[in-house]
Design an enzyme around this catalytic site. Structure first.
Site, PDB file in Angstrom:
ATOM      1  N   TYR A  24      45.113  39.204  21.825  1.00  0.00           N
ATOM      2  CA  TYR A  24      45.911  38.131  22.437  1.00  0.00           C
ATOM      3  C   TYR A  24      45.500  36.793  21.834  1.00  0.00           C
ATOM      4  O   TYR A  24      46.351  36.013  21.368  1.00  0.00           O
ATOM      5  CB  TYR A  24      45.698  38.127  23.952  1.00  0.00           C
ATOM      6  CG  TYR A  24      46.253  36.894  24.631  1.00  0.00           C
ATOM      7  CD1 TYR A  24      47.631  36.689  24.714  1.00  0.00           C
ATOM      8  CD2 TYR A  24      45.409  35.923  25.176  1.00  0.00           C
ATOM      9  CE1 TYR A  24      48.154  35.555  25.327  1.00  0.00           C
ATOM     10  CE2 TYR A  24      45.920  34.791  25.791  1.00  0.00           C
ATOM     11  CZ  TYR A  24      47.289  34.616  25.865  1.00  0.00           C
ATOM     12  OH  TYR A  24      47.798  33.490  26.465  1.00  0.00           O
TER      13      TYR A  24
HETATM   14  O1  UGB Z   1      43.310  30.727  29.642  1.00  0.00           O
HETATM   15  C1  UGB Z   1      43.853  31.577  28.961  1.00  0.00           C
HETATM   16  O2  UGB Z   1      44.137  31.385  27.813  1.00  0.00           O
HETATM   17  C2  UGB Z   1      44.140  32.924  29.524  1.00  0.00           C
HETATM   18  O3  UGB Z   1      44.028  32.836  30.951  1.00  0.00           O
HETATM   19  C3  UGB Z   1      44.172  34.057  31.595  1.00  0.00           C
HETATM   20  O4  UGB Z   1      43.181  34.969  31.168  1.00  0.00           O
HETATM   21  P1  UGB Z   1      41.830  35.078  31.972  1.00  0.00           P
HETATM   22  O5  UGB Z   1      41.118  33.781  31.992  1.00  0.00           O
HETATM   23  O6  UGB Z   1      41.110  36.250  31.441  1.00  0.00           O
HETATM   24  O7  UGB Z   1      42.379  35.295  33.464  1.00  0.00           O
HETATM   25  P2  UGB Z   1      42.282  36.556  34.442  1.00  0.00           P
HETATM   26  O8  UGB Z   1      42.816  37.762  33.801  1.00  0.00           O
HETATM   27  O9  UGB Z   1      42.854  36.120  35.714  1.00  0.00           O
HETATM   28  O10 UGB Z   1      40.693  36.735  34.605  1.00  0.00           O
HETATM   29  C4  UGB Z   1      39.921  35.700  35.194  1.00  0.00           C
HETATM   30  C5  UGB Z   1      38.501  36.143  35.320  1.00  0.00           C
HETATM   31  O11 UGB Z   1      38.428  37.265  36.194  1.00  0.00           O
HETATM   32  C6  UGB Z   1      37.732  38.322  35.582  1.00  0.00           C
HETATM   33  N1  UGB Z   1      38.278  39.587  36.066  1.00  0.00           N
HETATM   34  C7  UGB Z   1      39.529  39.953  35.758  1.00  0.00           C
HETATM   35  C8  UGB Z   1      40.074  41.107  36.238  1.00  0.00           C
HETATM   36  C9  UGB Z   1      39.278  41.952  37.040  1.00  0.00           C
HETATM   37  O12 UGB Z   1      39.701  43.012  37.503  1.00  0.00           O
HETATM   38  N2  UGB Z   1      38.010  41.560  37.311  1.00  0.00           N
HETATM   39  C10 UGB Z   1      37.484  40.400  36.850  1.00  0.00           C
HETATM   40  O13 UGB Z   1      36.325  40.086  37.128  1.00  0.00           O
HETATM   41  C11 UGB Z   1      37.913  38.117  34.100  1.00  0.00           C
HETATM   42  O14 UGB Z   1      36.865  38.738  33.394  1.00  0.00           O
HETATM   43  C12 UGB Z   1      37.895  36.611  34.000  1.00  0.00           C
HETATM   44  O15 UGB Z   1      36.603  36.172  33.915  1.00  0.00           O
HETATM   45  C13 UGB Z   1      45.552  34.626  31.311  1.00  0.00           C
HETATM   46  O16 UGB Z   1      45.665  35.901  31.910  1.00  0.00           O
HETATM   47  C14 UGB Z   1      45.808  34.734  29.840  1.00  0.00           C
HETATM   48  O17 UGB Z   1      47.151  35.106  29.657  1.00  0.00           O
HETATM   49  C15 UGB Z   1      45.508  33.435  29.132  1.00  0.00           C
HETATM   50  O18 UGB Z   1      46.514  32.521  29.375  1.00  0.00           O
END
Ligand code: UGB
Length: 432
Positions: free
Chosen positions: A243
């Site tokens: 991504y």
């Molecule tokens: O800023 C971005 O560029 C991206 O932001 C977002 O990604 P992330 O920051 O990864 O958000 P998100 O999935 O909500 O996980 C948040 C936290 O929860 C943790 N997480 C996640 C899932 C889970 O089951 N458990 C968990 O601990 C996980 O490890 C993480 O630490 C958008 O989805 C992406 O499209 C993109 O725009």
């Protein structure tokens, strides 16, 4: 389907309509049916005739299915034009891609509210429940915003849109989002974030006038960068997920179109955007659903049990950043597909500047939902995640006047209120 006239013609074109002819035919029939073999031949002929009629019908059906598209036609063009109408002095006409998405819906509404013309575009894919996208679309329609159902890879459809409307801006938010899903379906990222982007840029570059482009990059481009807070000038050559790699590629691709064709480009690195009408695949959203249903949630941790952290950014702040980007975007300089002079190229972080750990985010949800989460902590799998994000927003502050004002506590409260109402829960039972 054959037209009624054709059907009538087919059914009535039996031999023997006039009296004279009927008489001759009568005798003719007698002679023919006199022998069994002739009868057999007639039967065979009738079967063949019926079969060819049926196969003709199915050919017509299939062809019309194949040819029918979700766009085009006089009525469709009328709707596009009406939606693109500007209702303020010096207003914009904006093509918003991914308009039925989370950020797309909010930005479209904000543009409409101040009198800009908008045409939305969305392919309504099923990465997450399209019911939510359709619900967002209904809201947009109720504000007289028309959403074209189509894919940014469809060059003919895009060319048609640019034929009908002289867009001043393109707000490009259509993308395959999600960090971890890239391991399951890598090609969907290439399809939308690379191929789709190029198709869109080709149409923008050919358009007269060329629109200015503002588009969604991502905080994920910082990848394994450890220098905090993340500044636009920091390394972005170590993506941790496909991504991130496709978003980084998008930054390079848009730069090329800026350089060769004079397209004005502003790339926005969004930091974990959340809020009402958000994406169900994101952690805050799926955690809310699971907590309410009494299901466990999985919380990832870094090495040595270090909590992961995100610079969660509330949707209204992001919308303000998008609007300011459109307002400060300079015109593209190209014409007739050729650059006429240097054009603006910008990249901004749009974050909140105060990272919060994932367990703290869960704690806020528990408070708003008056419910304890069943937490399973596991070590962060090698799935593309990064341990933390933290935005330096000084560029956006200086050049866009961007100033986020919503902290996670307040933003999640608004999200929970929306979620409860959208999902049919009783508010008063939950939110503090
Ligand atoms: O800023 C971005 O560029 C991206 O932001 C977002 O990604 P992330 O920051 O990864 O958000 P998100 O999935 O909500 O996980 C948040 C936290 O929860 C943790 N997480 C996640 C899932 C889970 O089951 N458990 C968990 O601990 C996980 O490890 C993480 O630490 C958008 O989805 C992406 O499209 C993109 O725009």
């Amino acid at each position: 389907m054959p037209s009624l006239a054709e059907e009538e013609l087919f059914l009535t074109s039996k031999p023997g309509k006039s009296k004279d002819k009927s008489h001759t035919m009568h005798r003719h029939f007698h002679r023919c049916f006199a022998s069994t073999s002739t009868m057999f031949l007639w039967a065979l002929f009738l079967v063949a005739l019926t079969a060819s009629y049926l196969s003709f019908q199915s050919f017509v059906d299939n062809s019309s299915k194949y040819l029918s598209t979700a766009w085009g036609g006089i009525q469709w063009e009328k709707q596009v034009r009406a939606s693109a109408q500007i209702h303020r002095t010096n207003g914009f006409s904006v093509l918003v891609t991914g308009a039925a998405g989370f950020v797309g819906t909010h930005v479209s509404l904000a543009l409409k509210k101040r009198g800009d013309g908008i045409v939305g575009l969305d392919n309504f894919n099923n990465y997450y429940d399209p019911t939510l996208k359709k619900a967002r679309k209904s809201i947009l329609n109720s504000h007289n915003i028309f959403i074209v159902e189509g894919d940014i890879n469809d060059a003919r459809m895009l060319a048609k849109l640019f034929d009908i409307v002289a867009f001043t801006h393109v707000m490009h938010l259509a993308a395959q989002a999600g960090v971890r899903y890239a391991m399951k379906n890598p090609n969907s990222y290439v399809h939308s974030n690379i191929a789709g982007l190029v198709t869109l840029l080709e149409e923008c570059k050919n358009a007269n006038p060329q629109p200015a482009i503002v588009w969604a990059s991502s905080s994920s481009v910082y990848g394994l960068n450890e220098k905090v807070p993340f500044s636009e000038s920091d390394r972005t050559d170590q993506p941790a997920s496909l991504y991130a790699a496709t978003k980084k590629a998008g930054e390079e691709i848009t730069h090329t179109y800026n350089h060769i064709y004079g397209l004005s480009v502003t790339g926005l690195r969004f930091f974990t955007v959340y809020g009402p009408w958000g994406r169900p695949d994101m952690a805050y959203f799926s955690f809310t659903r699971n907590i309410l249903q009494g299901k466990p949630i999985t919380i990832y941790r870094g090495k040595n049990r270090v909590d992961l952290a995100r610079d969660f950014t509330y949707i209204d702040d992001i919308v303000k950043g998008c609007m300011a980007s459109l307002d400060t975007a300079k015109n593209s300089t190209g014409s007739g597909g050729k650059k006429q002079g240097p054009a603006q190229y910008r990249i901004f972080n749009l974050g909140n500047t105060s990272p919060v750990t994932v367990p703290m985010m869960v704690g806020i949800l528990e408070k708003h939902l008056k419910n304890k989460a069943k937490k399973n902590f596991i070590e962060m799998p090698g799935n593309g995640d990064v341990p933390f994000t933290h935005a330096n927003i000084s560029s956006a502050r200086t050049e866009l006047g961007y100033k986020p004002t919503t902290d996670l506590q307040t933003g999640l409260k608004k999200f929970v209120r929306w979620y409860l109402s959208y999902s049919g829960y009783n508010h008063d039972k939950f939110v503090m």
